[in-house]
Design a protein around this motif. Structure first.
Motif, PDB file in Angstrom:
ATOM      1  N   CYS A   5      63.266  48.335  51.378  1.00  0.00           N
ATOM      2  CA  CYS A   5      62.149  48.323  50.432  1.00  0.00           C
ATOM      3  C   CYS A   5      61.070  49.231  51.000  1.00  0.00           C
ATOM      4  N   VAL A   6      60.720  50.282  50.264  1.00  0.00           N
ATOM      5  CA  VAL A   6      59.790  51.272  50.780  1.00  0.00           C
ATOM      6  C   VAL A   6      58.727  51.629  49.755  1.00  0.00           C
ATOM      7  N   THR A   7      57.608  52.132  50.257  1.00  0.00           N
ATOM      8  CA  THR A   7      56.594  52.734  49.396  1.00  0.00           C
ATOM      9  C   THR A   7      56.918  54.219  49.310  1.00  0.00           C
ATOM     10  N   ALA A   8      57.230  54.678  48.112  1.00  0.00           N
ATOM     11  CA  ALA A   8      57.686  56.053  47.918  1.00  0.00           C
ATOM     12  C   ALA A   8      56.616  56.876  47.218  1.00  0.00           C
ATOM     13  N   VAL A  24      60.887  62.550  40.824  1.00  0.00           N
ATOM     14  CA  VAL A  24      61.372  62.770  42.184  1.00  0.00           C
ATOM     15  C   VAL A  24      60.394  62.108  43.144  1.00  0.00           C
ATOM     16  N   VAL A  25      60.920  61.263  44.032  1.00  0.00           N
ATOM     17  CA  VAL A  25      60.069  60.561  44.994  1.00  0.00           C
ATOM     18  C   VAL A  25      60.608  60.747  46.410  1.00  0.00           C
ATOM     19  N   ALA A  26      59.697  60.659  47.369  1.00  0.00           N
ATOM     20  CA  ALA A  26      60.086  60.727  48.776  1.00  0.00           C
ATOM     21  C   ALA A  26      60.391  59.314  49.258  1.00  0.00           C
ATOM     22  N   VAL A  40      68.199  51.829  42.083  1.00  0.00           N
ATOM     23  CA  VAL A  40      66.987  51.394  42.775  1.00  0.00           C
ATOM     24  C   VAL A  40      66.164  50.532  41.827  1.00  0.00           C
ATOM     25  N   HIS A  41      65.574  49.465  42.363  1.00  0.00           N
ATOM     26  CA  HIS A  41      64.684  48.596  41.599  1.00  0.00           C
ATOM     27  C   HIS A  41      63.255  49.023  41.893  1.00  0.00           C
ATOM     28  N   ILE A  42      62.516  49.407  40.861  1.00  0.00           N
ATOM     29  CA  ILE A  42      61.190  50.008  41.048  1.00  0.00           C
ATOM     30  C   ILE A  42      60.080  49.095  40.542  1.00  0.00           C
ATOM     31  N   ASN A  92      56.819  51.308  44.549  1.00  0.00           N
ATOM     32  CA  ASN A  92      57.605  50.524  45.487  1.00  0.00           C
ATOM     33  C   ASN A  92      59.072  50.563  45.061  1.00  0.00           C
ATOM     34  N   CYS A  93      59.941  50.988  45.959  1.00  0.00           N
ATOM     35  CA  CYS A  93      61.362  51.120  45.650  1.00  0.00           C
ATOM     36  C   CYS A  93      62.197  50.192  46.534  1.00  0.00           C
TER      37      CYS A  93
END
Length: 255
Positions: A5-8, A24-26, A40-42, A92-93
């Motif tokens: 789980c990351v902040t993208a 497009v996200v990092a 991915v759950h966003i 949040n991904c």
């Protein structure tokens, strides 16, 4: 199943055609372990609006740049809010989630309808040393902007449209038997509307070609806890699309 789980950070967000967007996200932590067919759950922000996360298939993944690409259509409140994202914003991904495709075919045929073409793009890229053939369908020419995206990763592109404005006038399942007669494909990979997948599964069985399908379903939790996305299995059991899938062998699913 490995997930994180990351902040993208949003790197790019543009309209592809009509109400279809490319985001497009990092998210290097997710990109490094992503397989074709996973999702991915966003969550858009740290508030409760919207309350639930939204599932998005991964259309592309760059492990060098650490980016994920999502291609989505605006269909409700969650995706409408998503269009407001600008480069530099964060989301949040959670992912990658689910089981992906078995990338083992030597002569792969991809079949996609509508937004079901999004996850097949990453799959096609995985076959870079053995270029895939793709059969794609949509309602009209405006919806079928996909050939530009697939041109560099697919050897052959076949197009159908419901209204005949581009390619073959009809549906993907109308053209599929002809392709199966012309070439010796060893696996079919499909994603799209349920009725299309049922037709692809039937044709695959008729021509004795192994077939994997990625099911599109509404999901709440994305991790198998809420049981909102179950499907009937030929063994008589119900499978969770989010954790047992979204990719299944076609013969496993009750159509």
């Amino acid at each position: 199943m490995t997930k994180t789980c990351v902040t993208a950070q949003v790197m790019k967000h543009t309209v592809l055609a009509g109400d279809v967007w490319e985001l497009v996200v990092a998210a290097a932590g997710i990109a490094s372990i992503t397989k074709p067919g996973q999702f991915v759950h966003i969550r858009l922000n740290d508030t409760i609006d919207p309350l639930l996360r939204r599932p998005f298939s991964i259309a592309d993944c760059d492990t060098v740049k650490g980016t994920l690409t999502f291609i989505y259509r605006v269909v409700g409140r969650g995706t409408a809010l998503m269009t407001k994202l600008q480069p530099g914003d964060t989301i949040n991904c959670m992912g990658p989630l689910g089981n992906g495709f078995a990338v083992t075919a030597k002569r792969p045929l991809l079949v996609g309808g509508g937004m079901g073409l999004a996850p097949l793009l990453l799959l096609a890229r995985a076959f870079c040393s053995r270029p895939a053939t793709i059969l794609m369908g949509g309602r009209n020419e405006q919806e079928l902007f996909w050939p530009n995206l697939y041109a560099s990763v697919c050897q052959n592109i076949h197009i159908t449209s419901d209204d005949g404005s581009i390619g073959h006038h009809g549906f993907t399942v109308d053209l599929l038997p002809e392709l199966l007669k012309q070439d010796k494909f060893d696996t079919i990979y499909a994603c799209g509307p349920h009725v299309m997948l049922a037709g692809v599964a039937a044709a695959a069985a008729q021509y004795d070609v192994p077939c994997q399908v990625s099911l599109e379903d509404y999901m709440a939790c994305g991790v198998g806890a809420c049981l909102s996305c179950t499907c009937e299995n030929t063994s008589g059991k119900r499978h969770k699309v989010c954790t047992d899938g979204p990719v299944f062998w076609a013969q496993e699913v009750v159509w």
